[in-house]
Design an enzyme around this catalytic site. Sequence first.
Site, PDB file in Angstrom:
ATOM      1  N   ASP A 189       0.854  -1.191   0.000  1.00 51.53           N
ATOM      2  CA  ASP A 189       0.000   0.000   0.000  1.00 51.53           C
ATOM      3  C   ASP A 189       0.890   1.241   0.000  1.00 51.53           C
ATOM      4  O   ASP A 189       2.059   1.173   0.358  1.00 51.53           O
ATOM      5  CB  ASP A 189      -0.864   0.031   1.280  1.00 51.53           C
ATOM      6  CG  ASP A 189      -2.045  -0.927   1.198  1.00 51.53           C
ATOM      7  OD1 ASP A 189      -2.370  -1.397   0.101  1.00 51.53           O
ATOM      8  OD2 ASP A 189      -2.651  -1.195   2.253  1.00 51.53           O
ATOM      9  N   ARG A 194      -0.879  -0.873  -8.690  1.00 50.39           N
ATOM     10  CA  ARG A 194      -2.271  -0.549  -8.351  1.00 50.39           C
ATOM     11  C   ARG A 194      -2.375   0.977  -8.349  1.00 50.39           C
ATOM     12  O   ARG A 194      -1.752   1.649  -7.524  1.00 50.39           O
ATOM     13  CB  ARG A 194      -2.578  -1.103  -6.957  1.00 50.39           C
ATOM     14  CG  ARG A 194      -3.921  -0.662  -6.388  1.00 50.39           C
ATOM     15  CD  ARG A 194      -4.120  -1.190  -4.969  1.00 50.39           C
ATOM     16  NE  ARG A 194      -4.191  -2.631  -4.963  1.00 50.39           N
ATOM     17  CZ  ARG A 194      -3.955  -3.386  -3.878  1.00 50.39           C
ATOM     18  NH1 ARG A 194      -3.610  -2.823  -2.730  1.00 50.39           N
ATOM     19  NH2 ARG A 194      -4.046  -4.688  -3.951  1.00 50.39           N
TER      20      ARG A 194
HETATM   21  C1  LIG Z   1      -8.172  -1.490  -4.007  1.00 43.89           C
HETATM   22  C2  LIG Z   1      -7.878  -0.125  -3.477  1.00 43.89           C
HETATM   23  C3  LIG Z   1      -6.700   0.084  -2.783  1.00 43.89           C
HETATM   24  C4  LIG Z   1      -6.390   1.365  -2.315  1.00 43.89           C
HETATM   25  N1  LIG Z   1      -5.175   1.579  -1.721  1.00 43.89           N
HETATM   26  C5  LIG Z   1      -4.817   2.837  -1.398  1.00 43.89           C
HETATM   27  C6  LIG Z   1      -3.506   3.139  -0.941  1.00 43.89           C
HETATM   28  O1  LIG Z   1      -2.641   2.245  -0.801  1.00 43.89           O
HETATM   29  N2  LIG Z   1      -3.208   4.427  -0.658  1.00 43.89           N
HETATM   30  C7  LIG Z   1      -4.118   5.444  -0.800  1.00 43.89           C
HETATM   31  O2  LIG Z   1      -3.768   6.611  -0.567  1.00 43.89           O
HETATM   32  N3  LIG Z   1      -5.379   5.184  -1.189  1.00 43.89           N
HETATM   33  C8  LIG Z   1      -5.742   3.914  -1.499  1.00 43.89           C
HETATM   34  N4  LIG Z   1      -7.027   3.664  -1.941  1.00 43.89           N
HETATM   35  C9  LIG Z   1      -8.080   4.713  -1.801  1.00 43.89           C
HETATM   36  C10 LIG Z   1      -8.115   5.655  -2.987  1.00 43.89           C
HETATM   37  O3  LIG Z   1      -6.968   6.460  -3.017  1.00 43.89           O
HETATM   38  C11 LIG Z   1      -9.345   6.578  -2.934  1.00 43.89           C
HETATM   39  O4  LIG Z   1      -9.303   7.344  -1.782  1.00 43.89           O
HETATM   40  C12 LIG Z   1     -10.665   5.846  -2.970  1.00 43.89           C
HETATM   41  O5  LIG Z   1     -10.624   4.728  -3.796  1.00 43.89           O
HETATM   42  C13 LIG Z   1     -11.782   6.770  -3.517  1.00 43.89           C
HETATM   43  O6  LIG Z   1     -11.461   7.191  -4.819  1.00 43.89           O
HETATM   44  P1  LIG Z   1     -12.265   6.700  -6.122  1.00 43.89           P
HETATM   45  O7  LIG Z   1     -11.261   6.502  -7.208  1.00 43.89           O
HETATM   46  O8  LIG Z   1     -13.094   5.545  -5.809  1.00 43.89           O
HETATM   47  O9  LIG Z   1     -13.083   7.948  -6.590  1.00 43.89           O
HETATM   48  P2  LIG Z   1     -14.137   8.878  -5.847  1.00 43.89           P
HETATM   49  O10 LIG Z   1     -14.396   9.989  -6.814  1.00 43.89           O
HETATM   50  O11 LIG Z   1     -13.665   9.241  -4.488  1.00 43.89           O
HETATM   51  O12 LIG Z   1     -15.424   7.968  -5.695  1.00 43.89           O
HETATM   52  C14 LIG Z   1     -16.194   7.538  -6.791  1.00 43.89           C
HETATM   53  C15 LIG Z   1     -17.499   6.971  -6.256  1.00 43.89           C
HETATM   54  O13 LIG Z   1     -17.247   5.798  -5.466  1.00 43.89           O
HETATM   55  C16 LIG Z   1     -18.076   5.753  -4.326  1.00 43.89           C
HETATM   56  N5  LIG Z   1     -17.231   5.880  -3.107  1.00 43.89           N
HETATM   57  C17 LIG Z   1     -15.921   6.229  -3.057  1.00 43.89           C
HETATM   58  N6  LIG Z   1     -15.483   6.209  -1.777  1.00 43.89           N
HETATM   59  C18 LIG Z   1     -16.538   5.849  -1.021  1.00 43.89           C
HETATM   60  C19 LIG Z   1     -16.708   5.632   0.372  1.00 43.89           C
HETATM   61  N7  LIG Z   1     -15.701   5.785   1.229  1.00 43.89           N
HETATM   62  N8  LIG Z   1     -17.930   5.257   0.833  1.00 43.89           N
HETATM   63  C20 LIG Z   1     -18.952   5.067  -0.034  1.00 43.89           C
HETATM   64  N9  LIG Z   1     -18.846   5.239  -1.370  1.00 43.89           N
HETATM   65  C21 LIG Z   1     -17.657   5.636  -1.856  1.00 43.89           C
HETATM   66  C22 LIG Z   1     -19.030   6.895  -4.447  1.00 43.89           C
HETATM   67  O14 LIG Z   1     -20.154   6.431  -5.164  1.00 43.89           O
HETATM   68  C23 LIG Z   1     -18.240   7.893  -5.298  1.00 43.89           C
HETATM   69  O15 LIG Z   1     -19.064   8.787  -5.979  1.00 43.89           O
HETATM   70  C24 LIG Z   1      -7.332   2.418  -2.461  1.00 43.89           C
HETATM   71  C25 LIG Z   1      -8.524   2.192  -3.159  1.00 43.89           C
HETATM   72  C26 LIG Z   1      -8.806   0.954  -3.666  1.00 43.89           C
HETATM   73  C27 LIG Z   1     -10.072   0.748  -4.432  1.00 43.89           C
END
Ligand SMILES: Cc1cc2nc3c(=O)[nH]c(=O)nc-3n(C[C@H](O)[C@H](O)[C@H](O)COP(=O)(O)OP(=O)(O)OC[C@H]3O[C@@H](n4cnc5c(N)ncnc54)[C@H](O)[C@@H]3O)c2cc1C
Length: 308
Positions: free
Chosen positions: A134, A184
């Site tokens: 991560d 990732r």
């Molecule tokens: C497999 C995976 C591993 C990750 N690992 C890391 C990491 O190592 N370091 C790091 O900094 N970040 C990590 N993240 C988190 C990432 O950086 C984002 O903060 C998170 O995925 C939200 O961004 P999004 O691309 O989904 O877009 P967004 O624009 O934030 O969300 C798109 C849509 O997804 C849904 N959604 C998103 N978040 C939520 C929530 N919390 N609750 C409910 N619905 C939600 C909503 O419908 C939203 O409109 C990871 C995410 C994933 C999927």
Amino acid sequence: MLRTTLLAAARSRTCRTLVERAPVTRGLVAKYVAGSTLESALPAVERLTAARLVTLDHLGEDTRDADQAHETVDAYSRLLAELGRTGLADRAEVSVKLSAVGQFLPDDGEKIALDNARRICEAAAAAGTTVTLDMEDHTTVDSTLAILAELRTDFPWVGAVLQAYLHRTQADCRDLSGAGSRVRLCKGAYDEPASVAYRDKAEVDRSYVRCLRVLMGGQGYPMVASHDPRLVSIAGALADSSGRGPGDYEHQMLYGIRENEQRRIAEQGRRMRVYVPYGDEWYGYFMRRLAERPANVAFFARSLLTNG
Ligand SMILES: Cc1cc2nc3c(=O)[nH]c(=O)nc-3n(C[C@H](O)[C@H](O)[C@H](O)COP(=O)(O)OP(=O)(O)OC[C@H]3O[C@@H](n4cnc5c(N)ncnc54)[C@H](O)[C@@H]3O)c2cc1C
């Protein structure tokens, strides 16, 4: 503003005590965390792996104590042995935060984290699965990528997360787009200053697409970690135009978020991996999930007020 406040609270001991003690918290945590122990999380993993892939995170971060770092390694070793024993290792890998295995310890933190991560990789190799590192806040990126490079000399399948909100990430994607590399790509979940990160959502999204273009055009294995419908569909189009088939990249989403979309992608015959966190050190993870979505905060605040 709200996001910044919540992400600051994610690092506050006082807030942690308040949130952990609130009666309403448990129900909300259960939406994002599969169980407080490995045993209680395994049924969810078994259910998910019927049609999806999984990466398991033994929750914990920011360890300031060498014994705790070793306990985390032991927990991952137990987890990996269980994945091997139950035959789940074909469909489930693990995700590791280097700060949970000692990266922030004084003096030799980076070396301790490398040694500990190496032990986790050995256990993964024995079980027949992989490890992805991560990514935490921007101050850890150089150290994490240096540890990744060391690990990959013995375990070339170790992957890492890159965060599209950082200005540096397109260049990091180029460096990590070679054969065998697993990246990732996510947007990024920490509160970063404008000196190192895009803070405007549209700019982050544009950076995500630029980074994804580099990864899809490279020779590695891109892992598209986003719930954003626009980015999910752009990823499919970029994969097609780069000549990638369904086995040449994967989508990834977090446990409890956009379940229907996860199922839909899997049913289309595309690879869909779910990030499944478990354990009782859920506070930081939970607060980052709250910060991602204002509606979550409103719901949590209302529940706190009505339920005490
Ligand atoms: C497999 C995976 C591993 C990750 N690992 C890391 C990491 O190592 N370091 C790091 O900094 N970040 C990590 N993240 C988190 C990432 O950086 C984002 O903060 C998170 O995925 C939200 O961004 P999004 O691309 O989904 O877009 P967004 O624009 O934030 O969300 C798109 C849509 O997804 C849904 N959604 C998103 N978040 C939520 C929530 N919390 N609750 C409910 N619905 C939600 C909503 O419908 C939203 O409109 C990871 C995410 C994933 C999927």
